[in-house]
Scaffold this active site. Structure first.
Site, mmCIF file in Angstrom:
data_model
loop_
_atom_site.group_PDB
_atom_site.id
_atom_site.type_symbol
_atom_site.label_atom_id
_atom_site.label_comp_id
_atom_site.label_asym_id
_atom_site.label_seq_id
_atom_site.Cartn_x
_atom_site.Cartn_y
_atom_site.Cartn_z
ATOM 1 N N THR A 47 -80.135 -36.493 -112.052
ATOM 2 C CA THR A 47 -79.241 -36.520 -113.215
ATOM 3 C C THR A 47 -79.410 -37.884 -113.866
ATOM 4 O OG1 THR A 47 -77.626 -35.030 -112.260
ATOM 5 C CG2 THR A 47 -76.767 -36.649 -113.821
ATOM 6 N N ARG A 107 -72.493 -22.050 -112.445
ATOM 7 C CA ARG A 107 -71.844 -23.231 -111.859
ATOM 8 C C ARG A 107 -71.923 -24.430 -112.826
ATOM 9 N NH1 ARG A 107 -73.617 -28.671 -110.729
ATOM 10 N NH2 ARG A 107 -72.404 -29.458 -108.995
ATOM 11 N N GLY A 149 -70.975 -28.582 -112.911
ATOM 12 C CA GLY A 149 -70.599 -29.743 -112.103
ATOM 13 C C GLY A 149 -69.771 -30.726 -112.908
ATOM 14 N N THR A 190 -72.958 -39.651 -110.854
ATOM 15 C CA THR A 190 -73.983 -38.743 -110.345
ATOM 16 C C THR A 190 -73.661 -38.385 -108.894
ATOM 17 O OG1 THR A 190 -76.337 -38.452 -109.843
ATOM 18 C CG2 THR A 190 -75.476 -40.703 -109.738
ATOM 19 N N GLY A 191 -74.287 -37.335 -108.414
ATOM 20 C CA GLY A 191 -74.036 -36.884 -107.045
ATOM 21 C C GLY A 191 -73.450 -35.485 -107.073
ATOM 22 N N VAL A 192 -72.892 -35.072 -105.962
ATOM 23 C CA VAL A 192 -72.399 -33.696 -105.848
ATOM 24 C C VAL A 192 -71.168 -33.527 -106.738
ATOM 25 C CG1 VAL A 192 -71.571 -31.926 -104.276
ATOM 26 C CG2 VAL A 192 -73.286 -33.578 -103.511
ATOM 27 N N GLY A 193 -71.324 -32.734 -107.793
ATOM 28 C CA GLY A 193 -70.276 -32.617 -108.804
ATOM 29 C C GLY A 193 -68.959 -32.105 -108.268
HETATM 30 N N1 ASP Z 1 -73.531 -34.458 -110.717
HETATM 31 C C1 ASP Z 1 -74.539 -33.459 -110.967
HETATM 32 C C2 ASP Z 1 -73.913 -32.094 -110.821
HETATM 33 O O1 ASP Z 1 -73.099 -31.912 -109.942
HETATM 34 C C3 ASP Z 1 -75.733 -33.568 -110.079
HETATM 35 C C4 ASP Z 1 -76.247 -34.962 -109.805
HETATM 36 O O2 ASP Z 1 -75.766 -35.923 -110.360
HETATM 37 O O3 ASP Z 1 -77.183 -35.084 -109.003
HETATM 38 O O4 ASP Z 1 -74.279 -31.193 -111.535
#
Ligand code: ASP
Length: 292
Positions: free
Chosen positions: A156, A184, A186, A207-210
């Site tokens: 991302t 889905r 995020g 960023t990361g797991v939304g």
């Molecule tokens: N935050 C993004 C999402 O959950 C993914 C990411 O940042 O890697 O869609």
């Protein structure tokens, strides 16, 4: 509030690493961003920066976006202007690699803060993105960032800017995470979740797991936490406090996250993933790194 210290920060997602291709890409991009920082407004520059990251095809956004589990590429993006506090996120858009440009074109056109799916595609189709809504996009490899273990994505992209007038902006763009269900959404296109900018509070791109980011209150919660922490000033102290907060998310949700931001007048970044590409650009300096 005028600023003699314009600054731009970039991230390229949790887990992103500098390889020869990204090094070469940033070698050309960062000096140019430093030059643009002299004159461009925060929001315009943040859009420009994210557009370049999207167009590179190196990250999970724009040209490099991964597909959802039905094989379709659906992209999300969001932007916010800290001076006007106008925000917009768009999600589930097919056929538009230039998501930062699309969200910028729609920004301020309505009072809404989020638009999703086919109606965005229809608007885009009529307004200069003829491929919008076209499914079955090729060129994106759904396995490239598809982690069988964690199911997390990486790559991302996001940017925050403070311009020479002291105004803030944030833009985030993504292809999402690996193995996501069709439909889905995020944090990335959600105001206060994956992006936020308020001249009086700060700016952030996450960023990361939304799912973990959203359920822990999103980027705006992190900015508020930084603003309320006593005796927390300076880039290092802010980054370290931001890291504490991301560690709490890691412990609670077992999810890696990262961010770049500007809070209490200072730039900061943090990530609980082993690596995260991030760049810092000022008028006379630019650097890119992927770990502390
Ligand atoms: N935050 C993004 C999402 O959950 C993914 C990411 O940042 O890697 O869609």
């Amino acid at each position: 509030m005028a600023s003699e210290n314009p600054v731009l920060l970039i991230h390229c997602g949790t887990g992103s690493e500098i390889d020869p291709a990204t090094r070469e890409f940033f070698g050309a991009l960062l000096p140019e961003l430093s030059r643009l920082l002299r004159s461009m407004k925060a929001l315009d520059l943040a859009v420009e920066c994210v557009s370049r990251l999207e167009a590179s095809g190196l990250f999970n956004a724009g040209r490099g976006a991964i597909a959802q589990s039905d094989g379709e590429v659906r992209r999300d993006a969001g932007m916010m202007d800290g001076a006007s506090m106008k925000a917009l996120g768009i999600s589930q858009v097919r056929g538009v690699p230039k998501m930062a440009r699309l969200v910028a074109a729609l920004h301020g056109k309505s009072a809404h803060v989020h638009l999703a799916g086919s109606m965005v595609e229809q608007w885009a189709k009529k307004n200069g993105w003829p491929e919008a809504g076209t499914g079955g996009e090729s060129g994106s490899d759904p396995t490239r960032l598809w982690s069988e273990e964690g199911g997390t994505g990486s790559g991302t992209v996001g940017c925050v800017v403070r311009d020479s007038a002291g105004h803030l902006a944030a833009v985030t763009s993504t292809g999402g995470i690996g193995r996501m269900w069709p439909g889905r959404i995020g944090d990335s296109p959600i105001v206060g979740g994956g992006f936020y900018a308020d001249d009086t509070l700060g700016a952030i791109s996450m960023t990361g797991v939304g799912e973990a980011i959203l359920t822990s209150g999103g980027g705006v919660a992190l900015l508020v936490a930084l603003s309320l922490t006593p005796l927390c000033s300076g880039a290092e102290a802010l980054s370290s406090r931001a890291l504490d907060r991301l560690r709490q998310i890691q412990n609670r949700f077992s999810a890696e996250t990262g961010c770049v931001g500007i809070g209490r007048g200072e730039p900061f970044f943090a990530h609980t993933s082993p690596r995260m590409i991030r760049g810092v650009v000022t008028l006379d300096r630019f650097l890119v790194a992927d770990r502390a």
